[in-house]
Structure formats: structure tokens, C-alpha cells
Design a protein around this motif. Sequence first.
Motif, PDB file in Angstrom:
ATOM      1  N   TYR A  24      11.043   8.675 -17.615  1.00  0.00           N
ATOM      2  CA  TYR A  24      12.887   9.383 -16.760  1.00  0.00           C
ATOM      3  C   TYR A  24      13.755   8.102 -17.384  1.00  0.00           C
ATOM      4  CZ  TYR A  24      10.012  11.062 -12.840  1.00  0.00           C
ATOM      5  OH  TYR A  24       9.140  11.533 -12.014  1.00  0.00           O
ATOM      6  N   ASN A  25      13.276   7.552 -18.771  1.00  0.00           N
ATOM      7  CA  ASN A  25      14.450   7.129 -19.761  1.00  0.00           C
ATOM      8  C   ASN A  25      14.968   7.712 -20.456  1.00  0.00           C
ATOM      9  OD1 ASN A  25      15.383   5.333 -21.554  1.00  0.00           O
ATOM     10  ND2 ASN A  25      12.926   4.466 -21.264  1.00  0.00           N
ATOM     11  N   GLU A  26      16.214   8.288 -19.445  1.00  0.00           N
ATOM     12  CA  GLU A  26      17.345   8.720 -20.997  1.00  0.00           C
ATOM     13  C   GLU A  26      17.213   8.634 -22.670  1.00  0.00           C
ATOM     14  OE1 GLU A  26      20.777  10.562 -20.048  1.00  0.00           O
ATOM     15  OE2 GLU A  26      20.759   9.364 -17.853  1.00  0.00           O
ATOM     16  N   GLU A  27      17.421   6.919 -22.719  1.00  0.00           N
ATOM     17  CA  GLU A  27      17.104   6.462 -24.068  1.00  0.00           C
ATOM     18  C   GLU A  27      16.086   7.138 -24.637  1.00  0.00           C
ATOM     19  OE1 GLU A  27      18.823   4.868 -27.457  1.00  0.00           O
ATOM     20  OE2 GLU A  27      19.513   5.071 -25.916  1.00  0.00           O
ATOM     21  N   ALA A  28      15.141   7.774 -24.617  1.00  0.00           N
ATOM     22  CA  ALA A  28      14.078   8.235 -25.171  1.00  0.00           C
ATOM     23  C   ALA A  28      13.937  10.181 -25.164  1.00  0.00           C
ATOM     24  CB  ALA A  28      12.540   7.839 -23.987  1.00  0.00           C
ATOM     25  N   TYR A  29      14.863  10.181 -24.633  1.00  0.00           N
ATOM     26  CA  TYR A  29      15.371  12.097 -25.152  1.00  0.00           C
ATOM     27  C   TYR A  29      16.500  11.564 -26.189  1.00  0.00           C
ATOM     28  CZ  TYR A  29      12.786  13.474 -21.187  1.00  0.00           C
ATOM     29  OH  TYR A  29      11.514  14.049 -19.710  1.00  0.00           O
ATOM     30  N   ARG A  30      16.826  11.075 -25.449  1.00  0.00           N
ATOM     31  CA  ARG A  30      18.015  10.802 -26.932  1.00  0.00           C
ATOM     32  C   ARG A  30      17.834  10.733 -27.846  1.00  0.00           C
ATOM     33  NH1 ARG A  30      21.392   7.776 -23.349  1.00  0.00           N
ATOM     34  NH2 ARG A  30      20.897   6.236 -23.447  1.00  0.00           N
ATOM     35  N   ILE A  31      16.486   9.879 -28.326  1.00  0.00           N
ATOM     36  CA  ILE A  31      15.848   9.686 -29.683  1.00  0.00           C
ATOM     37  C   ILE A  31      15.260  10.641 -30.106  1.00  0.00           C
ATOM     38  CG2 ILE A  31      13.818   8.433 -30.226  1.00  0.00           C
ATOM     39  CD1 ILE A  31      14.940   5.586 -28.688  1.00  0.00           C
ATOM     40  N   LEU A  32      14.767  11.662 -29.698  1.00  0.00           N
ATOM     41  CA  LEU A  32      14.195  12.770 -29.269  1.00  0.00           C
ATOM     42  C   LEU A  32      14.869  13.888 -30.198  1.00  0.00           C
ATOM     43  CD1 LEU A  32      11.196  13.156 -26.595  1.00  0.00           C
ATOM     44  CD2 LEU A  32      10.964  12.369 -29.166  1.00  0.00           C
ATOM     45  N   GLY A  57       9.607   7.698 -30.129  1.00  0.00           N
ATOM     46  CA  GLY A  57       9.835   8.226 -29.219  1.00  0.00           C
ATOM     47  C   GLY A  57       9.080   9.144 -28.246  1.00  0.00           C
ATOM     48  N   ARG A  58       8.428  10.218 -29.222  1.00  0.00           N
ATOM     49  CA  ARG A  58       6.832  10.678 -27.353  1.00  0.00           C
ATOM     50  C   ARG A  58       6.310   9.334 -27.306  1.00  0.00           C
ATOM     51  NH1 ARG A  58       8.622  14.829 -24.824  1.00  0.00           N
ATOM     52  NH2 ARG A  58       9.224  16.542 -26.573  1.00  0.00           N
ATOM     53  N   ARG A  59       5.814   8.341 -27.657  1.00  0.00           N
ATOM     54  CA  ARG A  59       5.129   7.228 -26.649  1.00  0.00           C
ATOM     55  C   ARG A  59       6.643   6.524 -25.878  1.00  0.00           C
ATOM     56  NH1 ARG A  59       0.616   3.747 -29.766  1.00  0.00           N
ATOM     57  NH2 ARG A  59       0.211   2.902 -27.668  1.00  0.00           N
ATOM     58  N   LEU A  60       7.344   6.571 -26.086  1.00  0.00           N
ATOM     59  CA  LEU A  60       7.876   6.081 -25.080  1.00  0.00           C
ATOM     60  C   LEU A  60       8.355   6.433 -24.678  1.00  0.00           C
ATOM     61  CD1 LEU A  60      10.174   3.459 -24.933  1.00  0.00           C
ATOM     62  CD2 LEU A  60      11.541   4.977 -25.713  1.00  0.00           C
ATOM     63  N   LEU A  61       8.673   7.449 -24.346  1.00  0.00           N
ATOM     64  CA  LEU A  61       8.600   8.935 -22.971  1.00  0.00           C
ATOM     65  C   LEU A  61       6.939   9.015 -22.531  1.00  0.00           C
ATOM     66  CD1 LEU A  61      10.580  10.766 -22.280  1.00  0.00           C
ATOM     67  CD2 LEU A  61       9.716  12.528 -22.953  1.00  0.00           C
TER      68      LEU A  61
END
Length: 386
Positions: free
Chosen positions: A330-338, A321-325
Motif C-alpha cells: 500500500y506504499n504510494e512511493e513504490a507505485y510512484r517509483i514504478l 520498485g517491484r520488490r519494495l511493493l
Amino acid sequence: MITALLADDEAHALSLLELLLHQMGEVKVVGCCSNGIEALEQIVRLKPDVAFLDIEMPGMNGLEVAERLEAASSATHIVFVTAYDRYAVSAFENDALDYLLKPLEVDRLHRTVNRVKRAIAYRRAEEREPAPAVTEPAAGAPGNLSVQLLGEIQVSIAGRGRLKWRTSKEKELFAYLAVHYGSRVHRDVLLDELWPDEHYQKAKVYLHTCVSYLRRDLRQLGMEDAVIYEDEKYSLIPALEHSDYREFVETAATLLSSGGNHADSLERMVALYSGRLFRSEDYQWADEEVRHTEAAIEAQLLRLTQIYENQGDYGRMIAAGRRLLQHSPYNEEAYRILMKGYAGSGKHDEVYRVYEEMERKLDELQIQASTMTLSLYQGLKVRKQG
């Protein structure tokens, strides 16, 4: 006696060169022509020892004639005759035995003829010698070639070092040919993509300059004939087409066709990605390739986080998730994953911190979190309180 062919679209320049060579008594002029197409035909037919080619000629300039002769492994030596200054001409030395500047100087022409004589003698001596026996590479010989396009553009061979680019356009030319692996790129396409605002004839000179630089620099790494020219099209030799970018693209295609639900395969693909394609460059022609590459890495990271979540492997889920971020801040999906990863690990304070981090980022865009993100956050808070 040296045999020579002369090509220049300026009649007086052609006559002067023919006269000067005749006065030397060491060169026999076997043909004269006023354009590159005729020059190429006569060189192939007459097989002169040397061709004196003007760089600027209609139809096909001297650089293109030399390019085609090199592709055909012609034994004819090339001498460019040009009005370009010494700095510009130095770029062509790799494709020619020598060059002459207009207006012609007799002493300089004598030195050129002597150089041609030495080159002919050397070649004939080589032809008389038996070919050396083929031996196995010695231990400790240079290792494999490495071509990196993801992140910084680098070409290196273990034991021989890394290619040092002479100009930014040389590097861009290599990048274009490397990213279009498996294709032969027409000369005019390269001119349009790399020099869109330049006059056609001037752009052709720039292209041949870059090709000359690239061939010379790759030769210093031990790679002969690294740039292929055939039917007005350019490509790299197969060894140079095998890059980290090619491996990434082909691995992504394989995963897509197979469903790509195996963590090991996805991890190998993610490991190939060392940064944005041409990270430090702004190549407009590469916009589509950059977008596709970024979309592919984000899609695979999303798949990985889903697999890790299903396995209850929240540590790896958070790392992915951190790498995706990093790719999409600004990807909300990445924040939801974290948030889900930290909640699954019992690190609820980190859930709040991630949510605050997301709010700050979205504030930069003057937008608010989606209903889906708010619902997840509220649900995780309730779960903790419960």
C-alpha cells in the motif's frame, strides 16, 4: 563402590532411596540434602560418582543443578528421580544418565545402578587411553554451518543435513537466542517471553525440556555444547550466532554510518534479505525486531531506486520498485517509483496499469491517492501526449 549424593525435598522419598541403595551393597551414599542449592554445593565438594536428583525442589530444581554441573564440566553422572510421566521425562535423558519414576521400583533401581557402573567404567577406561593425535579434516568433510532466520528458520551443515525441530517451542527458543546474538539471556527473561501464561515452576521445566531437545538435536549435527549456561543465563556458541539476520543487521548499520549511497553495497544488503524475519511464525516478542528489519530493507530499496533513477537505469529501478511493493503493497512511493521507471523506459501503457493497480489497492483501505501521486501521474500523461 559407587559414591552417590541424594537430593529430594520429600523426606520419606529421600529415606526410601537411601535404604534401597544401602541394601544393594554397591552404592555408598556420601550425602543427602533437601534442595538444589545444597545439592550443588555438596556435589562440587564431595565429587560423587552419581547424583540422584529430584526434579521438583525448592530454590533450584534438579534440572538447574544438572545444567550448572554441565557448565562446570563436572564428572558426576546425573540420575533424575521424578513423578513426571515417561513422555515428559524423555526430554531430560540428554542431560542425565538415567531417570527413576516415583514410586521407586527395586528392579528399575538395579538397572540404573548397573548403568551407572558401566558409565563409570567407560569413563575410567577413556582416561587411561592416550589422547588421539590431531589430524587435518579429510577432504569432503562436512562444510560450514548455515543459520537462517530471514524467511524460514533453518539450521544446517553441509554434508550433515538440516536440524529437524522436535517441538515449536524448541524452535522458538533457538530463534530467541539467535536473534539476541552477543547477549546472554537470563532464564527468567526466557520464561516471561516464551511461557508468559504458565506457572513459574512449570515454565522452568518446559524451558529445560527445550534446552535438552536443542542440545541433543544440535549434537546430532556434530555441534557439542551448543547451548551455553552460566550464571542463570543462556546463549549460543559463537558459530550459531552468525546468521543471515546478524549479517543483515550489521551491514545495515555499516551502510547507515557511511551514508550508504553505493549501489554495490546496497545490492549486497538487499540480496541478504530472503524474507520477513521468522516469516511463518508469530512471535510477539519479536515484533520490534521484525519492524526494524522491514524498515531497513524498505529504506535500502528506496535508496537503490533513487540511485538507479539518477543513473537512468530504469530496468533495475523497476525491479527494485517491484520488490519494495512486495514488502509494502500500500506504499504510494513504490507505485510512484514504478510509474517513473516505466515512463523512463518508454512503457507508458505500464504507467497506466500501475496507476490502476494502485487505485485498487488503495480502495481496499477506502482512501484515495495523494496529491503528489496524482500530480506525477498527470505530468507523465502530459509528457506522453506531448
